[in-house]
Write a protein that holds these residues in place. Sequence first.
Motif, PDB file in Angstrom:
ATOM      1  N   ASN A   1       2.806  11.224  13.241  1.00 12.64           N
ATOM      2  CA  ASN A   1       4.032  10.604  12.748  1.00 12.64           C
ATOM      3  C   ASN A   1       3.730   9.479  11.778  1.00 12.64           C
ATOM      4  O   ASN A   1       4.095   9.518  10.622  1.00 12.64           O
ATOM      5  CB  ASN A   1       4.857  10.064  13.923  1.00 12.64           C
ATOM      6  N   THR A   2       3.039   8.441  12.302  1.00 11.26           N
ATOM      7  CA  THR A   2       2.834   7.250  11.479  1.00 11.26           C
ATOM      8  C   THR A   2       1.405   6.751  11.625  1.00 11.26           C
ATOM      9  O   THR A   2       0.753   6.974  12.642  1.00 11.26           O
ATOM     10  CB  THR A   2       3.756   6.103  11.914  1.00 11.26           C
ATOM     11  N   ILE A   3       0.959   6.065  10.578  1.00 10.23           N
ATOM     12  CA  ILE A   3      -0.278   5.282  10.660  1.00 10.23           C
ATOM     13  C   ILE A   3       0.099   3.877  10.227  1.00 10.23           C
ATOM     14  O   ILE A   3       0.622   3.683   9.133  1.00 10.23           O
ATOM     15  CB  ILE A   3      -1.362   5.835   9.727  1.00 10.23           C
TER      16      ILE A   3
ATOM     17  N   TYR B   1       0.853  -1.170   0.000  1.00 10.58           N
ATOM     18  CA  TYR B   1       0.000   0.000   0.000  1.00 10.58           C
ATOM     19  C   TYR B   1       0.887   1.218   0.000  1.00 10.58           C
ATOM     20  O   TYR B   1       1.988   1.200   0.530  1.00 10.58           O
ATOM     21  CB  TYR B   1      -0.934   0.015   1.213  1.00 10.58           C
ATOM     22  N   GLY B   2       0.402   2.311  -0.602  1.00  8.83           N
ATOM     23  CA  GLY B   2       1.204   3.532  -0.617  1.00  8.83           C
ATOM     24  C   GLY B   2       0.933   4.330   0.640  1.00  8.83           C
ATOM     25  O   GLY B   2       1.111   3.861   1.755  1.00  8.83           O
ATOM     26  N   ARG B   3       0.419   5.552   0.484  1.00 10.98           N
ATOM     27  CA  ARG B   3       0.099   6.382   1.624  1.00 10.98           C
ATOM     28  C   ARG B   3      -1.177   5.919   2.281  1.00 10.98           C
ATOM     29  O   ARG B   3      -2.154   5.656   1.626  1.00 10.98           O
ATOM     30  CB  ARG B   3      -0.157   7.789   1.107  1.00 10.98           C
ATOM     31  N   LEU B   4      -1.172   5.844   3.598  1.00 12.87           N
ATOM     32  CA  LEU B   4      -2.394   5.495   4.318  1.00 12.87           C
ATOM     33  C   LEU B   4      -3.039   6.763   4.832  1.00 12.87           C
ATOM     34  O   LEU B   4      -2.345   7.651   5.320  1.00 12.87           O
ATOM     35  CB  LEU B   4      -2.072   4.630   5.522  1.00 12.87           C
ATOM     36  N   PHE B   5      -4.355   6.845   4.742  1.00 14.10           N
ATOM     37  CA  PHE B   5      -5.043   7.948   5.402  1.00 14.10           C
ATOM     38  C   PHE B   5      -6.021   7.355   6.398  1.00 14.10           C
ATOM     39  O   PHE B   5      -6.501   6.239   6.212  1.00 14.10           O
ATOM     40  CB  PHE B   5      -5.775   8.840   4.381  1.00 14.10           C
ATOM     41  N   ALA B   6      -6.301   8.108   7.446  1.00 14.30           N
ATOM     42  CA  ALA B   6      -7.202   7.612   8.480  1.00 14.30           C
ATOM     43  C   ALA B   6      -8.134   8.732   8.894  1.00 14.30           C
ATOM     44  O   ALA B   6      -7.802   9.914   8.770  1.00 14.30           O
ATOM     45  CB  ALA B   6      -6.412   7.119   9.693  1.00 14.30           C
TER      46      ALA B   6
ATOM     47  N   ARG C   1      -2.816   1.638  14.185  1.00 12.28           N
ATOM     48  CA  ARG C   1      -2.062   2.337  15.215  1.00 12.28           C
ATOM     49  C   ARG C   1      -1.686   3.711  14.655  1.00 12.28           C
ATOM     50  O   ARG C   1      -1.025   3.813  13.625  1.00 12.28           O
ATOM     51  CB  ARG C   1      -0.790   1.556  15.539  1.00 12.28           C
ATOM     52  N   VAL C   2      -2.144   4.757  15.324  1.00 17.19           N
ATOM     53  CA  VAL C   2      -1.866   6.132  14.880  1.00 17.19           C
ATOM     54  C   VAL C   2      -1.036   6.810  15.958  1.00 17.19           C
ATOM     55  O   VAL C   2      -1.454   6.891  17.103  1.00 17.19           O
ATOM     56  CB  VAL C   2      -3.187   6.915  14.671  1.00 17.19           C
TER      57      VAL C   2
ATOM     58  N   TRP D   1     -11.109  14.123  12.153  1.00 23.19           N
ATOM     59  CA  TRP D   1     -10.067  14.630  11.279  1.00 23.19           C
ATOM     60  C   TRP D   1      -9.715  13.562  10.262  1.00 23.19           C
ATOM     61  O   TRP D   1      -9.634  12.389  10.575  1.00 23.19           O
ATOM     62  CB  TRP D   1      -8.799  14.950  12.079  1.00 23.19           C
ATOM     63  N   LYS D   2      -9.421  14.014   9.049  1.00 18.77           N
ATOM     64  CA  LYS D   2      -8.894  13.099   8.038  1.00 18.77           C
ATOM     65  C   LYS D   2      -7.396  13.337   7.988  1.00 18.77           C
ATOM     66  O   LYS D   2      -6.942  14.410   7.610  1.00 18.77           O
ATOM     67  CB  LYS D   2      -9.540  13.386   6.689  1.00 18.77           C
ATOM     68  N   ILE D   3      -6.600  12.365   8.406  1.00 16.41           N
ATOM     69  CA  ILE D   3      -5.175  12.597   8.584  1.00 16.41           C
ATOM     70  C   ILE D   3      -4.369  11.607   7.762  1.00 16.41           C
ATOM     71  O   ILE D   3      -4.803  10.508   7.452  1.00 16.41           O
ATOM     72  CB  ILE D   3      -4.778  12.455  10.068  1.00 16.41           C
ATOM     73  N   THR D   4      -3.182  12.018   7.374  1.00 16.82           N
ATOM     74  CA  THR D   4      -2.185  11.134   6.769  1.00 16.82           C
ATOM     75  C   THR D   4      -0.924  11.268   7.608  1.00 16.82           C
ATOM     76  O   THR D   4      -0.895  12.003   8.586  1.00 16.82           O
ATOM     77  CB  THR D   4      -1.882  11.556   5.329  1.00 16.82           C
ATOM     78  N   SER D   5       0.118  10.567   7.223  1.00 13.93           N
ATOM     79  CA  SER D   5       1.367  10.706   7.973  1.00 13.93           C
ATOM     80  C   SER D   5       1.988  12.066   7.661  1.00 13.93           C
ATOM     81  O   SER D   5       1.689  12.685   6.647  1.00 13.93           O
ATOM     82  CB  SER D   5       2.314   9.577   7.612  1.00 13.93           C
ATOM     83  N   GLU D   6       2.865  12.530   8.541  1.00 11.54           N
ATOM     84  CA  GLU D   6       3.536  13.848   8.444  1.00 11.54           C
ATOM     85  C   GLU D   6       2.516  14.967   8.287  1.00 11.54           C
ATOM     86  O   GLU D   6       2.637  15.823   7.428  1.00 11.54           O
ATOM     87  CB  GLU D   6       4.497  13.930   7.255  1.00 11.54           C
ATOM     88  N   ASP D   7       1.512  14.943   9.150  1.00 12.37           N
ATOM     89  CA  ASP D   7       0.409  15.893   9.041  1.00 12.37           C
ATOM     90  C   ASP D   7       0.424  16.793  10.264  1.00 12.37           C
ATOM     91  O   ASP D   7       0.757  16.347  11.346  1.00 12.37           O
ATOM     92  CB  ASP D   7      -0.893  15.090   9.016  1.00 12.37           C
TER      93      ASP D   7
END
Lengths: 156, 123
Positions: A147-149, A43-48, A106-107, A57-63
């Motif tokens: 940081n990470t999802i 998978y590429g970028r994960l959003f949560a 895990r966020v 909130w709709k978040i991705t990594s480095e947000d």
Amino acid sequence: VAKTSLTSPPWPEVKLPDPVEEAKYHAAEVVRKVNGLISAGQYGRLFAVVHFASKQWKITSEDLIMMDNVLEAECGDRIRMEKVLLVGADDFTLIGRPLLGKDLVRVEATVIEKTESWPKVNMRFWRRHNFQRKKIISNPQTVLRINTIEIYPCLS
Amino acid sequence: FIQHFRGRKNRCYKLAVRSVRRAFVRSTKARREKKRFLRALWITRIEAASLEHGLKYPAFISNLLKSQVELNRKVLADLAIYEPKTFKSLAALAQRRRQEGFLAALGDGKEPEGIFSRIVHHH
């Protein structure tokens, strides 16, 4: 019997996949595929979508996220966010009902800044009644960086 | 505060005092109405996106809530803009739940209950 305009109902008749077993088998196949994709790391970028501070909130990594309240954590503390509603990537999404399990996602986030907002002016005024109230409000704000999802292949 | 106003309001004290007072009062009222305005904006965006997938907004939202997906309108609007595939899957979920609701209401016989209408219990 001849077919008139009232023999069948005007809405289109839809047949759902009847047996529950067929749906279960299909679900097992889909679950196996998605687990395979997750464990292979394809998978590429994960959003949560996370429920935090009474907001979603709709978040991705480095947000960067800013909230209008005080968190009881010092600057530089790592925070793990529970209450994840949705996780998605390019090919698949995991929709929670309403939340996803803690062993699935895990966020992680760190507290960067704890400042105050710009001084906002709160004023009330009625004309011809000599009524004027002025109040300057500055809310405390916190800035978090996601940081990470991470997701783990523990679907069932 | 007033340098960008029009006419003599940005130079003369008496006029400026009045216009500053009105500006403060209007900003406080607007802060309360901004929330209503944004919610209406999100609703129109979600309606447009769901119509592209063949669903109307009330059907979409009610079916999503019935299948225990509690996403709010802000996030749904963001998903519709930036994640079209996810929005399409949500629309399909709502459509499927809708049909199961129809069958449950019309049939009322000994038919199998829908799969998406099952309620998940958390502990």
